[in-house]
Design a protein around this motif. Structure first.
Motif, mmCIF file in Angstrom:
data_model
loop_
_atom_site.group_PDB
_atom_site.id
_atom_site.type_symbol
_atom_site.label_atom_id
_atom_site.label_comp_id
_atom_site.label_asym_id
_atom_site.label_seq_id
_atom_site.Cartn_x
_atom_site.Cartn_y
_atom_site.Cartn_z
ATOM 1 N N ASP A 10 46.643 92.439 20.509
ATOM 2 C CA ASP A 10 46.881 93.270 19.327
ATOM 3 C C ASP A 10 46.071 92.757 18.140
ATOM 4 O OD1 ASP A 10 47.864 95.180 17.643
ATOM 5 O OD2 ASP A 10 49.802 94.200 17.312
ATOM 6 N N ARG A 11 44.764 92.805 18.270
ATOM 7 C CA ARG A 11 43.837 92.371 17.232
ATOM 8 C C ARG A 11 42.784 93.448 17.035
ATOM 9 N NH1 ARG A 11 44.856 87.248 19.755
ATOM 10 N NH2 ARG A 11 44.899 85.502 18.271
ATOM 11 N N PRO A 12 42.164 93.513 15.850
ATOM 12 C CA PRO A 12 41.029 94.427 15.668
ATOM 13 C C PRO A 12 39.921 94.067 16.657
ATOM 14 C CG PRO A 12 41.799 93.595 13.555
ATOM 15 C CD PRO A 12 42.512 92.804 14.611
ATOM 16 N N PRO A 13 39.104 95.030 17.080
ATOM 17 C CA PRO A 13 38.096 94.783 18.131
ATOM 18 C C PRO A 13 37.210 93.569 17.886
ATOM 19 C CG PRO A 13 38.266 97.124 17.690
ATOM 20 C CD PRO A 13 39.130 96.445 16.667
ATOM 21 N N ALA A 14 36.724 93.393 16.669
ATOM 22 C CA ALA A 14 35.824 92.272 16.395
ATOM 23 C C ALA A 14 36.563 90.940 16.539
ATOM 24 C CB ALA A 14 35.229 92.394 15.000
ATOM 25 N N ALA A 15 37.790 90.874 16.041
ATOM 26 C CA ALA A 15 38.578 89.648 16.144
ATOM 27 C C ALA A 15 38.958 89.375 17.592
ATOM 28 C CB ALA A 15 39.826 89.755 15.274
ATOM 29 N N LEU A 16 39.239 90.424 18.332
ATOM 30 C CA LEU A 16 39.593 90.282 19.752
ATOM 31 C C LEU A 16 38.431 89.674 20.529
ATOM 32 C CD1 LEU A 16 41.809 91.053 21.896
ATOM 33 C CD2 LEU A 16 40.450 93.106 22.308
ATOM 34 N N LEU A 17 37.235 90.195 20.311
ATOM 35 C CA LEU A 17 36.053 89.683 20.999
ATOM 36 C C LEU A 17 35.778 88.243 20.589
ATOM 37 C CD1 LEU A 17 33.608 90.003 22.833
ATOM 38 C CD2 LEU A 17 32.369 91.001 20.888
ATOM 39 N N ALA A 18 35.892 87.939 19.313
ATOM 40 C CA ALA A 18 35.641 86.576 18.852
ATOM 41 C C ALA A 18 36.610 85.598 19.493
ATOM 42 C CB ALA A 18 35.743 86.515 17.331
ATOM 43 N N PHE A 19 37.888 85.949 19.514
ATOM 44 C CA PHE A 19 38.903 85.083 20.107
ATOM 45 C C PHE A 19 38.614 84.825 21.584
ATOM 46 C CE2 PHE A 19 42.762 84.951 22.706
ATOM 47 C CZ PHE A 19 43.361 83.794 22.219
ATOM 48 N N ALA A 20 38.439 85.899 22.339
ATOM 49 C CA ALA A 20 38.235 85.762 23.783
ATOM 50 C C ALA A 20 36.923 85.060 24.102
ATOM 51 C CB ALA A 20 38.261 87.143 24.445
ATOM 52 N N ARG A 21 35.894 85.338 23.329
ATOM 53 C CA ARG A 21 34.585 84.732 23.598
ATOM 54 C C ARG A 21 34.618 83.221 23.356
ATOM 55 N NH1 ARG A 21 28.831 87.089 21.232
ATOM 56 N NH2 ARG A 21 27.477 85.934 22.660
ATOM 57 N N ILE A 22 35.275 82.791 22.276
ATOM 58 C CA ILE A 22 35.389 81.359 22.004
ATOM 59 C C ILE A 22 36.183 80.669 23.101
ATOM 60 C CG2 ILE A 22 36.440 79.671 20.446
ATOM 61 C CD1 ILE A 22 35.704 81.592 18.134
#
Length: 222
Positions: free
Chosen positions: A127-139
């Motif tokens: 439940d995060r905005p798309p950009a934050a979701l990608l940043a979280f998962a990518r890190i």
């Protein structure tokens, strides 16, 4: 950090963090023990390969359907290999749609792992905005697929360097992703650490957990 210390005139720091942040805290403090006055660590995670394997494979025995989906979201030739490295590659793909899907699939698994929590929030990871979701998962995929570039077990092995530094380890008993064993093992070899077990929550915490954190921090303030 050094410029900040010089500006503030502060010689030692009280550190607070949780989950993967505890890996950073322990690595820093074991390297620079004279710079840390104390630590409050929630949901200890030392990024050992054994911990990573548990989180992204072993815990799948409780969620076989969701883990099968997590596995099948990477290309077929990579499903029996390093899943985290496969996800890391997908989240670095030039195609934005590929990156977005990989991040969604990654956090869907994270949500499954915490889904048994009585006091948990549904879809806490996804439940995060798309950009934050990608940043979280990518890190997460980047660091976990490389075991944070740490020698296996080094943070636990070198915990003797924490001697003289007071610490409070706060851990949820029902944390499936980062089991209580992590904090318990660290407490056995850190002579100045106190282990607090919270009995009503999992990895993302609860009101009881928040009160335990507040009490620990207040203890250092006094």
């Amino acid at each position: 950090m050094e410029r900040l210390r010089e500006h503030l005139g502060v010689g030692r720091w009280l550190l607070y963090g949780r989950s993967w942040g505890s890996t950073l805290m322990l690595a820093y403090t074991e390297a620079h023990p004279a710079r840390v006055s104390g630590m409050v660590i929630v949901a200890v995670t030392m990024t050992r390969r054994s911990e990573i394997d548990w989180l992204y494979r072993g815990v799948g025995r409780f969620f076989p359907k969701q883990w099968q989906r997590f596995r099948e979201c990477v290309p077929a030739p990579e499903r029996d290999g390093d899943l985290l490295a496969a996800y890391a590659r997908l989240m670095s793909d030039p195609d934005t749609a590929v990156r977005a899907k990989a991040a969604h699939d990654w956090t869907a698994w994270d949500d499954a792992v915490i889904s048994l929590k009585v006091n948990g929030k549904p879809n806490a990871y996804s439940d995060r905005p798309p950009a934050a979701l990608l940043a979280f998962a990518r890190i997460c995929a980047h660091y976990f697929s490389n075991a944070a570039w740490l020698e296996e077990g080094v943070l636990l092995r070198d915990a003797h360097k924490l001697a003289g530094i007071p610490g409070v380890l706060i851990h949820d008993r029902f944390d499936l992703g980062a089991p209580l064993e992590n904090s318990w093992q660290l407490a056995q070899v850190w002579p100045n650490a106190r282990l607090v077990v919270v009995d009503d929550s999992g990895h993302t915490g609860s009101t009881t957990m928040a009160k335990a954190i507040s009490t620990a921090l207040d203890g250092f303030a006094s």
